[in-house]
Design an enzyme around this catalytic site. Structure first.
Site, mmCIF file in Angstrom:
data_model
loop_
_atom_site.group_PDB
_atom_site.id
_atom_site.type_symbol
_atom_site.label_atom_id
_atom_site.label_comp_id
_atom_site.label_asym_id
_atom_site.label_seq_id
_atom_site.Cartn_x
_atom_site.Cartn_y
_atom_site.Cartn_z
ATOM 1 N N TYR A 28 -6.467 -10.255 -3.622
ATOM 2 C CA TYR A 28 -7.878 -9.772 -3.926
ATOM 3 C C TYR A 28 -7.070 -8.895 -5.378
ATOM 4 C CZ TYR A 28 -12.148 -6.876 -2.831
ATOM 5 O OH TYR A 28 -13.454 -6.512 -3.257
ATOM 6 N N ARG A 34 -13.832 -5.373 -1.326
ATOM 7 C CA ARG A 34 -13.180 -4.756 -0.236
ATOM 8 C C ARG A 34 -11.961 -5.724 0.738
ATOM 9 N NH1 ARG A 34 -18.708 -6.543 1.661
ATOM 10 N NH2 ARG A 34 -20.119 -6.862 -0.541
ATOM 11 N N TRP A 124 -24.517 -5.157 -6.375
ATOM 12 C CA TRP A 124 -23.364 -5.102 -6.643
ATOM 13 C C TRP A 124 -23.344 -6.280 -7.639
ATOM 14 C CZ3 TRP A 124 -21.142 -0.788 -5.686
ATOM 15 C CH2 TRP A 124 -21.384 -0.471 -4.783
#
Length: 219
Positions: A28, A34, A124
């Site tokens: 990530y 997330r 977002w």
């Protein structure tokens, strides 16, 4: 401790002889975002994993190697799991954090999915800052109070959302509440029980240790 890897999709290490624990590798960006709920589960459970933190600048040349061009992804030996909620749910089930019965698990899932529904209302990816700010204000005025009131009722006077021990729903709330308060510092002022739950999660020794060492980022 989590390590840093530069290769996104290589197999997650070599299985250790005589050990049934798979090798985990979480990929990530260098933000909470997330992947943070999964990181909380790893930390609390004491399971070692490889942290592959991706620089935003490297993302364009890496994304085409992903089936859905999205992260996070979790390598479990040679199996790749996408979708942050699926990753966290799998890890929670593996570590006893998903709920103690099918009914508890359903309640935990409902809380997580509800939080996600409301967090996904935020714009977002909106690039027009004026439009983005307007939507943000609307979500905080008209939607987030409904989320917080509902979660407060579900929590009541309990220590944890579901059952008599912590679950990944508590972790997910703690993670998402950081983002909410970063966006609006007054968000939890009228919800002391939810704030106290966040603080209980963050006071768990292994979670506290992870928070101390993780990169300091706004999201």
């Amino acid at each position: 401790n989590a390590g840093i890897s530069t290769s996104l999709f290589k197999e997650a290490g070599t299985p250790i002889a005589g050990c049934n624990m798979p090798n985990y590798r979480l990929s990530y960006f260098k933000i909470r975002g997330r992947a943070e709920t999964a990181r909380y589960i790893f930390a609390h459970s004491g399971i070692k994993y490889e942290e592959n933190m991706i620089d935003i600048a490297d993302w364009p040349k890496l994304k085409n190697s992903l089936i859905f061009r999205q992260i996070p992804v979790l390598n479990v030996d040679d199996i790749i799991i996408n979708q942050s909620t699926a990753i966290a749910r799998y890890l929670a089930r593996e570590t006893g954090l998903a709920g103690k019965s099918n009914l508890e698990q359903a309640r935990v899932d409902a809380i997580v999915d509800t939080i996600n529904d409301f967090m996904n209302m935020f714009p977002w990816t909106e690039k027009d800052q004026v439009v983005k700010q307007k939507i943000m204000e609307d979500v905080f005025a008209n939607n987030i109070p409904l989320l917080l009131d509902g979660l407060s009722k579900l929590l009541g006077d309990q220590k944890w959302f579901v059952g008599d021990s912590v679950t990944w729903a508590d972790f997910h709330w703690a993670v998402c509440s950081i983002t909410l308060t970063n966006l609006n510092v007054d968000t939890l002022h009228n919800h002391p029980k939810l704030l106290a739950l966040k603080e209980r999660v963050e006071a768990l020794p292994k979670i506290a240790a992870w928070i101390e060492q993780r990169p300091k980022t706004p999201l």
